[in-house]
Scaffold this motif. Structure first.
Motif, short mmCIF file in Angstrom:
data_model
loop_
_atom_site.label_atom_id
_atom_site.label_comp_id
_atom_site.label_asym_id
_atom_site.label_seq_id
_atom_site.Cartn_x
_atom_site.Cartn_y
_atom_site.Cartn_z
N GLU A 531 0.83 -1.21 0.00
CA GLU A 531 0.00 0.00 0.00
C GLU A 531 0.87 1.26 0.00
O GLU A 531 0.63 2.20 -0.77
N TYR A 532 1.87 1.27 0.87
CA TYR A 532 2.77 2.43 0.92
C TYR A 532 3.47 2.64 -0.43
O TYR A 532 3.54 3.77 -0.94
N SER A 533 3.99 1.57 -0.99
CA SER A 533 4.73 1.67 -2.25
C SER A 533 3.85 2.19 -3.36
O SER A 533 4.29 2.98 -4.21
N SER A 534 2.58 1.77 -3.37
CA SER A 534 1.64 2.26 -4.37
C SER A 534 1.44 3.76 -4.23
O SER A 534 1.43 4.50 -5.21
N GLN A 535 1.26 4.22 -2.99
CA GLN A 535 1.08 5.65 -2.76
C GLN A 535 2.33 6.43 -3.15
O GLN A 535 2.24 7.54 -3.69
N ARG A 536 3.49 5.86 -2.88
CA ARG A 536 4.75 6.53 -3.22
C ARG A 536 4.87 6.66 -4.75
O ARG A 536 5.26 7.72 -5.26
N LEU A 537 4.51 5.60 -5.47
CA LEU A 537 4.59 5.63 -6.93
C LEU A 537 3.60 6.62 -7.53
O LEU A 537 3.90 7.29 -8.52
N ASN A 538 2.41 6.68 -6.94
CA ASN A 538 1.34 7.53 -7.49
C ASN A 538 1.45 8.98 -7.05
O ASN A 538 0.61 9.81 -7.42
N GLY A 539 2.46 9.28 -6.25
CA GLY A 539 2.65 10.65 -5.79
C GLY A 539 1.72 11.05 -4.67
O GLY A 539 1.61 12.25 -4.35
N ASN A 540 1.04 10.08 -4.04
CA ASN A 540 0.13 10.38 -2.95
C ASN A 540 0.83 10.48 -1.60
O ASN A 540 0.22 10.82 -0.60
N SER A 541 2.10 10.15 -1.57
CA SER A 541 2.89 10.29 -0.35
C SER A 541 4.34 10.51 -0.73
O SER A 541 4.86 9.87 -1.64
N ASN A 542 4.98 11.44 -0.01
CA ASN A 542 6.42 11.64 -0.19
C ASN A 542 7.17 11.34 1.10
O ASN A 542 8.32 11.73 1.27
N LEU A 543 6.49 10.65 2.02
CA LEU A 543 7.11 10.28 3.29
C LEU A 543 7.92 9.00 3.13
O LEU A 543 7.67 8.19 2.24
N TRP A 544 8.90 8.83 4.03
CA TRP A 544 9.57 7.55 4.13
C TRP A 544 8.63 6.57 4.83
O TRP A 544 7.70 6.98 5.53
N PHE A 545 8.87 5.28 4.66
CA PHE A 545 7.93 4.27 5.13
C PHE A 545 7.66 4.36 6.63
O PHE A 545 6.51 4.28 7.07
N PHE A 546 8.70 4.53 7.45
CA PHE A 546 8.49 4.57 8.90
C PHE A 546 7.62 5.75 9.29
O PHE A 546 6.72 5.63 10.14
N SER A 547 7.85 6.92 8.69
CA SER A 547 7.04 8.10 8.99
C SER A 547 5.62 7.93 8.47
O SER A 547 4.65 8.42 9.09
#
Length: 565
Positions: A531-547
């Motif tokens: 889920e995190y990786s998908s959001q990172r790819l789609n630009g919906n999150s620019n946070l690191w995983f732990f944050s």
């Protein structure tokens, strides 16, 4: 005997020896034998008492072995300059006299013994001493799982050949084999003063040769190619797909982070991760000087794996057990320094191997966005799983399950009767399932990892760190989670993670403690990672995983089990 001859036939093109007719007897070419005998008698006979004369002797040895026209790959002038520089200028006069008076002749005598050492090795393999399933020295090709046991004296003879640059180089590229001769390492000493880490690497190897000349070690080292086959095979775990990880009901193993310390200094029963290149050893015999290369310098017996282990595919790993450590060091990269002798006190196992277990797994190089794509996540977690997987662990669980099943007792994983379809398939493939009247399949998983390993007479965890990061450019937070998933799925009892002071990993202990507190399974954590990786790819999150994970942990915790179904 025929099978052992096939083993010899597979490796013979990569050795500097010859075999007469179809016998298993091996010989040095006559001219090479004469040159080696001269070297073995010391500088009064060989006249080799300096670095430049040693370089001339090596060129002569290669010529007399038929290697001077090895597809245009001669002993280069830069390599000759490197040998001359090291032994004439970088080494003290006293040490140089000792080397040419004692060490060089001893190494030459050891090289002369290589044919008899190999014949003895194949004879022992033929006899299958102690019924241990020992196989002969051979090429461990890609996609062919197998293991080879080599005595430390035989390894010393082979490494001496590498020092004298006696291994053929033709056709190694076709077999995806890395460099094994030391010529390029010595060539990289130039220009003088600009490659101090290369000088320090050579010092580690020089120290190794001094040690074995003083006292030859008598243990055993094993080299194993581990493969997760792409196709379905009986009694094998095949290369997992997404559903394998998404539906896994296996608990996460204990995780402990160490902000200081080094993997090779850990004192636990653990598999130590080599942050490997796909070509085993990486730049060990070239200009590289990071985690893998340093490990190969302080444990030089690792280098021999480069002789007969072709590069790793994405479903392969290489496990090496028993190598001895010879050197202290400090620093990393350009600050690397040889710091003197190291006395290895690791105990031996029943095979005569030191209980130093190293697993080489290669991460994606410069993955950028690819490391967040599902395909990239699968590649990395499967690579780690291949390395961490311990087949006898599943066999032991099978035996334990069968014993308890006969008494009417069934193990439940985390107190739950539900198992994923993938886990059921694992049990079926391994022959460890048990069908009951209602058609259910119970699995032999035990809740407590430490108890499970005590039953199996093993308690070997994982010691690792920022694998695939640094020079390879991976995301350290993602890589740490991937290794945790792989270690847990492989039923390892713990993972010890060395952060090397990486600032981005300061929250690791907080994150892992929270995840363990909530009892997440492998499937739960995998789903969150996707889920995190998908959001990172789609630009919906620019946070690191732990944050990304911790601020919304309460809201997500209620959805985790739903997501993994």
């Amino acid at each position: 005997m025929e099978e052992k001859r096939e083993d010899l036939a597979s490796i013979l093109p990569y050795l500097p020896l010859i075999r007469r007719s179809s016998s298993s007897l091996l010989f040095w070419p006559p001219k090479a034998q004469s040159s080696l005998k001269a070297l073995s008698l010391g500088p009064d006979i060989s006249r080799v008492d300096s670095g430049d004369l040693l370089a001339d002797a090596i060129a002569d040895l290669r010529h007399s072995s038929g290697l001077s026209s090895d597809h245009g790959r001669s002993f280069s002038s830069r390599a000759a300059d490197g040998y001359a520089l090291f032994f004439n200028e970088l080494m003290s006069r006293a040490d140089s006299r000792m080397w040419f008076g004692d060490v060089i002749p001893t190494l030459a005598r050891l090289v002369l013994r290589l044919p008899s050492l190999l014949v003895e090795h194949y004879r022992n393999a033929d006899n299958d001493i102690n019924g241990r399933g020992i196989t002969g020295f051979r090429l461990l090709n890609q996609q062919e799982p197998g293991i080879v046991f080599l005595g430390q004296e035989l390894i010393a003879a082979l490494l001496s050949c590498a020092f004298f640059c006696l291994f053929p180089t033709s056709n190694r590229g076709k077999k995806h084999l890395p460099t094994i001769n030391f010529d390029q390492l010595f060539a990289s000493l130039h220009p003088k003063g600009n490659n101090s880490q290369q000088e320090q690497k050579v010092k580690c190897l020089i120290h190794y040769f001094e040690r074995i000349c003083q006292c030859m070690p008598t243990g055993v080292v094993s080299f194993e190619r581990k493969v997760l086959p792409f196709e379905q095979r009986s009694n094998y775990i095949s290369y997992p797909e997404v559903d394998f990880w998404r539906t896994s009901a296996i608990s996460l193993c204990p995780f402990e982070a160490f902000p200081s310390g080094l993997i090779e200094d850990q004192n636990y029963e653990a598999l130590e991760v080599d942050f490997a290149n796909e070509y085993l050893g990486g730049g060990a015999l070239h200009r590289g000087c990071v985690q893998e290369e340093i490990r190969f310098m302080i444990n030089p017996e690792l280098i021999i794996g480069m002789l007969f282990m072709p590069s790793m595919r994405k479903n392969e790993a290489i496990e090496i057990v028993g190598v001895e450590r010879f050197s202290h060091y400090m620093g990393y990269g350009s600050s690397f320094r040889f710091m003197g002798d190291y006395l290895d006190k690791k105990q031996l196992d029943s095979f005569g191997r030191r209980k130093t277990r190293i697993i080489a797994i290669d991460a994606l190089y410069s993955p950028r966005r690819r490391q967040y794509e599902v395909e990239g996540l699968i590649r990395e977690v499967n690579k780690a799983y291949c390395g961490f997987f311990y087949r006898s662990k599943y066999q032991c669980c099978q035996k334990n399950f069968q014993e308890t099943s006969s008494s009417g007792t069934h193990f439940r994983h985390n107190g739950s009767e539900a198992f994923s379809e993938t886990d059921r398939n694992i049990a079926i493939k391994d022959g460890s399932s048990s069908r009951h009247g209602n058609g259910d399949i119970s699995l032999p998983f035990i809740e407590d990892y430490h108890t499970n390993y005590e039953i199996c007479h093993e308690n070997i965890g994982i010691a690792t760190g920022n694998w695939g990061c640094g020079a390879f450019g991976g995301d350290p937070e993602i890589k740490s989670i991937i290794q945790w998933l792989a270690a847990s799925q492989a039923l390892r009892p713990f993972i010890h993670y060395y952060t090397f002071g990486e600032a981005s990993m300061q929250r690791m202990e907080e994150v892992t403690r929270w995840i363990l507190l909530h009892g997440w399974t492998v499937g739960d954590l995998w789903s969150m990672l996707v889920e995190y990786s998908s959001q990172r790819l789609n630009g919906n999150s620019n946070l690191w995983f732990f944050s990304w994970l911790l601020p919304e942990q309460a809201a997500r915790s209620s959805d985790v089990h739903y997501m993994s179904e």
